[in-house]
Design a protein around this motif. Structure first.
Motif, PDB file in Angstrom:
ATOM      1  N   VAL A 144      -8.881  -5.462   8.829  1.00 50.40           N
ATOM      2  CA  VAL A 144      -8.047  -4.292   9.557  1.00 50.40           C
ATOM      3  C   VAL A 144      -8.071  -3.117   8.299  1.00 50.40           C
ATOM      4  N   THR A 145      -7.923  -2.648   8.755  1.00 52.86           N
ATOM      5  CA  THR A 145      -8.287  -1.196   7.800  1.00 52.86           C
ATOM      6  C   THR A 145      -6.014  -0.923   7.565  1.00 52.86           C
ATOM      7  N   PHE A 146      -5.917  -0.367   5.914  1.00 53.29           N
ATOM      8  CA  PHE A 146      -4.984   0.435   5.918  1.00 53.29           C
ATOM      9  C   PHE A 146      -4.766   1.941   5.314  1.00 53.29           C
ATOM     10  N   PRO A 147      -4.070   2.106   6.280  1.00 54.36           N
ATOM     11  CA  PRO A 147      -4.106   3.558   5.765  1.00 54.36           C
ATOM     12  C   PRO A 147      -3.273   4.683   5.012  1.00 54.36           C
ATOM     13  N   ALA A 148      -3.165   4.817   3.811  1.00 58.83           N
ATOM     14  CA  ALA A 148      -2.123   4.895   3.129  1.00 58.83           C
ATOM     15  C   ALA A 148      -2.301   6.247   2.163  1.00 58.83           C
ATOM     16  N   SER A 149      -1.793   7.075   1.004  1.00 61.69           N
ATOM     17  CA  SER A 149      -2.704   7.182   0.126  1.00 61.69           C
ATOM     18  C   SER A 149      -2.032   6.850  -1.285  1.00 61.69           C
ATOM     19  N   GLY A 150      -1.943   5.244  -1.021  1.00 66.55           N
ATOM     20  CA  GLY A 150      -1.794   4.598  -2.396  1.00 66.55           C
ATOM     21  C   GLY A 150      -2.666   4.447  -3.309  1.00 66.55           C
ATOM     22  N   ASN A 151      -2.773   3.730  -4.002  1.00 65.35           N
ATOM     23  CA  ASN A 151      -4.040   2.639  -4.512  1.00 65.35           C
ATOM     24  C   ASN A 151      -3.550   1.313  -3.815  1.00 65.35           C
ATOM     25  N   ALA A 152      -5.233   0.598  -4.272  1.00 65.52           N
ATOM     26  CA  ALA A 152      -5.218  -0.653  -4.054  1.00 65.52           C
ATOM     27  C   ALA A 152      -4.412  -1.040  -4.604  1.00 65.52           C
ATOM     28  N   GLU A 153      -3.463  -1.385  -5.623  1.00 64.28           N
ATOM     29  CA  GLU A 153      -2.826  -2.453  -6.673  1.00 64.28           C
ATOM     30  C   GLU A 153      -1.213  -2.103  -5.281  1.00 64.28           C
ATOM     31  N   ASP A 154      -1.495  -0.932  -4.684  1.00 66.59           N
ATOM     32  CA  ASP A 154       0.515  -0.667  -4.914  1.00 66.59           C
ATOM     33  C   ASP A 154       0.029  -1.086  -3.054  1.00 66.59           C
ATOM     34  N   LEU A 155      -0.922  -0.972  -2.477  1.00 69.12           N
ATOM     35  CA  LEU A 155      -1.097  -1.890  -0.981  1.00 69.12           C
ATOM     36  C   LEU A 155      -0.746  -2.828  -0.862  1.00 69.12           C
ATOM     37  N   ALA A 156      -1.237  -3.883  -1.647  1.00 62.83           N
ATOM     38  CA  ALA A 156      -1.655  -5.167  -2.136  1.00 62.83           C
ATOM     39  C   ALA A 156      -0.017  -6.050  -1.990  1.00 62.83           C
ATOM     40  N   LEU A 157       0.331  -5.222  -3.374  1.00 57.17           N
ATOM     41  CA  LEU A 157       1.983  -5.405  -2.900  1.00 57.17           C
ATOM     42  C   LEU A 157       3.662  -4.841  -1.691  1.00 57.17           C
ATOM     43  N   LEU A 158       2.869  -4.151  -1.363  1.00 57.13           N
ATOM     44  CA  LEU A 158       3.256  -3.486  -0.245  1.00 57.13           C
ATOM     45  C   LEU A 158       3.552  -4.385   1.078  1.00 57.13           C
ATOM     46  N   LEU A 159       1.848  -4.711   1.132  1.00 58.58           N
ATOM     47  CA  LEU A 159       1.119  -5.814   1.964  1.00 58.58           C
ATOM     48  C   LEU A 159       2.403  -7.019   1.598  1.00 58.58           C
ATOM     49  N   ALA A 160       2.594  -7.489   0.730  1.00 61.41           N
ATOM     50  CA  ALA A 160       2.823  -8.898   0.536  1.00 61.41           C
ATOM     51  C   ALA A 160       4.388  -8.844   0.651  1.00 61.41           C
ATOM     52  N   ASP A 161       4.857  -7.656   0.833  1.00 64.12           N
ATOM     53  CA  ASP A 161       6.325  -7.279   0.746  1.00 64.12           C
ATOM     54  C   ASP A 161       7.450  -7.675   1.800  1.00 64.12           C
ATOM     55  N   ALA A 162       6.125  -6.904   2.164  1.00 64.35           N
ATOM     56  CA  ALA A 162       6.046  -6.827   4.516  1.00 64.35           C
ATOM     57  C   ALA A 162       6.267  -7.821   4.998  1.00 64.35           C
ATOM     58  N   HIS A 163       5.353  -8.585   4.894  1.00 63.80           N
ATOM     59  CA  HIS A 163       5.303  -9.843   5.672  1.00 63.80           C
ATOM     60  C   HIS A 163       6.242 -11.135   4.523  1.00 63.80           C
ATOM     61  N   GLY A 164       6.955 -10.593   4.008  1.00 66.30           N
ATOM     62  CA  GLY A 164       8.176 -11.798   3.918  1.00 66.30           C
ATOM     63  C   GLY A 164       7.915 -12.155   2.921  1.00 66.30           C
ATOM     64  N   ALA A 165       6.973 -12.080   1.935  1.00 73.69           N
ATOM     65  CA  ALA A 165       7.078 -12.549   0.687  1.00 73.69           C
ATOM     66  C   ALA A 165       8.933 -13.031  -0.377  1.00 73.69           C
ATOM     67  N   GLU A 166       8.704 -14.194  -0.521  1.00 74.66           N
ATOM     68  CA  GLU A 166       9.469 -14.826  -1.475  1.00 74.66           C
ATOM     69  C   GLU A 166       9.997 -14.003  -3.102  1.00 74.66           C
ATOM     70  N   LEU A 167       8.469 -14.389  -3.405  1.00 73.64           N
ATOM     71  CA  LEU A 167       8.488 -13.610  -4.961  1.00 73.64           C
ATOM     72  C   LEU A 167       6.560 -13.505  -5.059  1.00 73.64           C
ATOM     73  N   VAL A 168       6.583 -11.958  -5.326  1.00 73.17           N
ATOM     74  CA  VAL A 168       5.027 -11.721  -6.008  1.00 73.17           C
ATOM     75  C   VAL A 168       5.176 -11.627  -6.993  1.00 73.17           C
ATOM     76  N   ALA A 169       4.452 -12.465  -7.646  1.00 78.08           N
ATOM     77  CA  ALA A 169       3.936 -12.524  -8.976  1.00 78.08           C
ATOM     78  C   ALA A 169       2.357 -11.355  -9.408  1.00 78.08           C
ATOM     79  N   THR A 170       2.607 -11.311 -10.568  1.00 77.06           N
ATOM     80  CA  THR A 170       1.248 -10.092 -10.249  1.00 77.06           C
ATOM     81  C   THR A 170       0.474 -10.792 -11.452  1.00 77.06           C
ATOM     82  N   VAL A 171      -0.515 -10.267 -11.292  1.00 78.39           N
ATOM     83  CA  VAL A 171      -1.932 -10.311 -13.081  1.00 78.39           C
ATOM     84  C   VAL A 171      -2.706  -9.434 -13.024  1.00 78.39           C
ATOM     85  N   GLY A 172      -2.923  -8.757 -14.224  1.00 78.96           N
ATOM     86  CA  GLY A 172      -3.634  -7.114 -14.138  1.00 78.96           C
ATOM     87  C   GLY A 172      -3.096  -6.161 -13.213  1.00 78.96           C
TER      88      GLY A 172
END
Length: 399
Positions: A277-305
């Motif tokens: 699937v495509t994700f049209p947006a002007s943000g970088n891939a890291e930010d899109l990954a965070l928004l994806l997790a948040d929009a799909h109801g993640a309880e907690l988002v832990a980040t590495v790197g």
């Protein structure tokens, strides 16, 4: 100026660093075919962290920069990264550095001077540059920090502009693609190819084993997950940079696209017969990954790197995407935690397996004592009550 002598003997006695030159062809891109101990010649004013980390990963011996490594506009992190890795840094070599130095030539660097070494050991002084060390870089970084106020003003203006264009995505989550991986109420571990992420991921193996988070790999970090024996559930990034095996084990592939809908790398997915699937947006891939997790109801988002310090916000490599990063982290709020925080919680947490074994050993010991006493019946009720008390106490330790 030419100096004569045999190459073999002189290379052993002459001071400085000797290596093969790798010359940048296009600004913003590293030279091809970089090998360990090479000398990289480029034109990167305000050398950013991303370029520096790539050079460190290639294990180069030295870097000759045609422009200033730190211009003073803002405190960029690249020079510190190079020096911390023991890489010699020369800057202000001038535009002639890229013109006079041929790719593949043998160079010797000493005291800011760049020599061309001939096939028979003769040397020609090509140019003079400024050799940087920790003290000079620290001084220039101090001067650059005084310019941060202007950079912060520009950042504020860019953030307002980004919010004007992407407000529905950031504020309401409109435009986030649907994925077939369940994230609602679960932990999501987002792994990006940032500084030290490989080692940090290794230290989080216990967390992964106990919490079973959704594994979301950003770009080449998805390959790193596979190399660590962890299959990414979701990949966010350009598939052309990833191994075929990594693409095939992922449950979902999300390809960042520009606002016009063009998604670089979609052709490779089609050639492999995979879905994405495509994700049209002007943000970088890291930010899109965070928004994806948040929009799909993640309880907690832990980040590495993924880091978002003030210095990195001012680094040139992030100028275009800083507003996205800033607003994305505001969007997630307290839901997002860095991997180092997870490690601290992990150290202070009692393992569920250890608790179970302790409870079992206590119960078995009590059972053995009561059985051999010949008074099994009267003590059975007491044993049960004691066991319940132990379980309640240990559960309190965990929670």
């Amino acid at each position: 100026m030419r100096l004569s002598g045999l190459l073999g003997s002189r290379q052993e006695t002459l001071p400085g660093i000797i290596g093969t030159a790798r010359v940048q062809r296009r600004i913003g891109e590293l030279p091809p075919r970089i090998s360990p101990r090479d000398i990289v010649v480029l034109d990167e004013p305000d050398l950013d962290r991303h370029v520096a980390e790539s050079l460190v990963a290639h294990e180069v011996a030295a870097v000759v920069n045609a422009g200033p490594a730190i211009s003073g506009k803002y405190p960029n992190l690249g020079p510190e990264v190079l020096l911390a890795a023991g890489i010699l840094l020369l800057d202000n070599a001038g535009p002639e550095a890229l013109e006079r130095i041929r790719d593949g030539a043998t160079l010797r660097l000493h005291n800011g001077e760049v020599y061309l070494v001939g096939k028979r050991g003769e040397e020609e002084l090509l140019l003079h540059a400024s050799e940087q060390d920790t003290e000079s870089v620290a001084a220039r970084m101090g001067e650059a920090k005084s310019a941060m106020s202007a950079q912060l003003e520009a950042f504020s203006a860019n953030t307002v502009e980004f919010l004007r264009n992407e407000r529905m995505l950031v504020l309401d989550g409109i435009g986030v693609p649907d994925v077939g991986v369940a994230m609602s109420g679960r932990h999501v571990l987002v792994v990006a190819p940032g500084r030290g992420y490989t080692e940090e991921l290794k230290r989080l193996r216990r967390y992964v084993r106990e919490y079973h988070p959704v594994l979301l790999g950003v770009g080449t970090a998805a390959d790193t997950l596979c190399a660590a024996g962890l299959s990414p559930d979701v990949i966010v990034g350009d598939p052309t940079a990833l191994d075929v095996r990594t693409l095939k084990v992922a449950d979902e592939i999300v390809i960042p696209a520009d606002t016009g809908g063009h998604a670089p790398g979609i052709e490779r997915i089609q050639e492999l017969g995979l879905g994405a699937v495509t994700f049209p947006a002007s943000g970088n891939a890291e930010d899109l990954a965070l928004l994806l997790a948040d929009a799909h109801g993640a309880e907690l988002v832990a980040t590495v790197g993924m880091r978002a310090t003030l210095d990195e916000f001012l680094d040139r490599a992030r100028v275009e995407t800083n507003p996205s990063t800033f607003l994305t982290r505001l969007r997630l709020g307290g839901k997002i935690v860095h991997g180092s925080a997870v490690l601290e919680l992990q150290r202070n947490r009692v393992s569920a397996v250890a608790v179970s074994l302790l409870v079992l050993s206590v119960v078995l010991a009590m059972f053995a004592v009561v059985s051999t006493s010949g008074m099994f019946g009267p003590y059975l009720t007491v044993l049960g009550a004691f066991g319940d008390a132990v379980v309640d106490f240990l559960q309190g330790l965990i929670t």
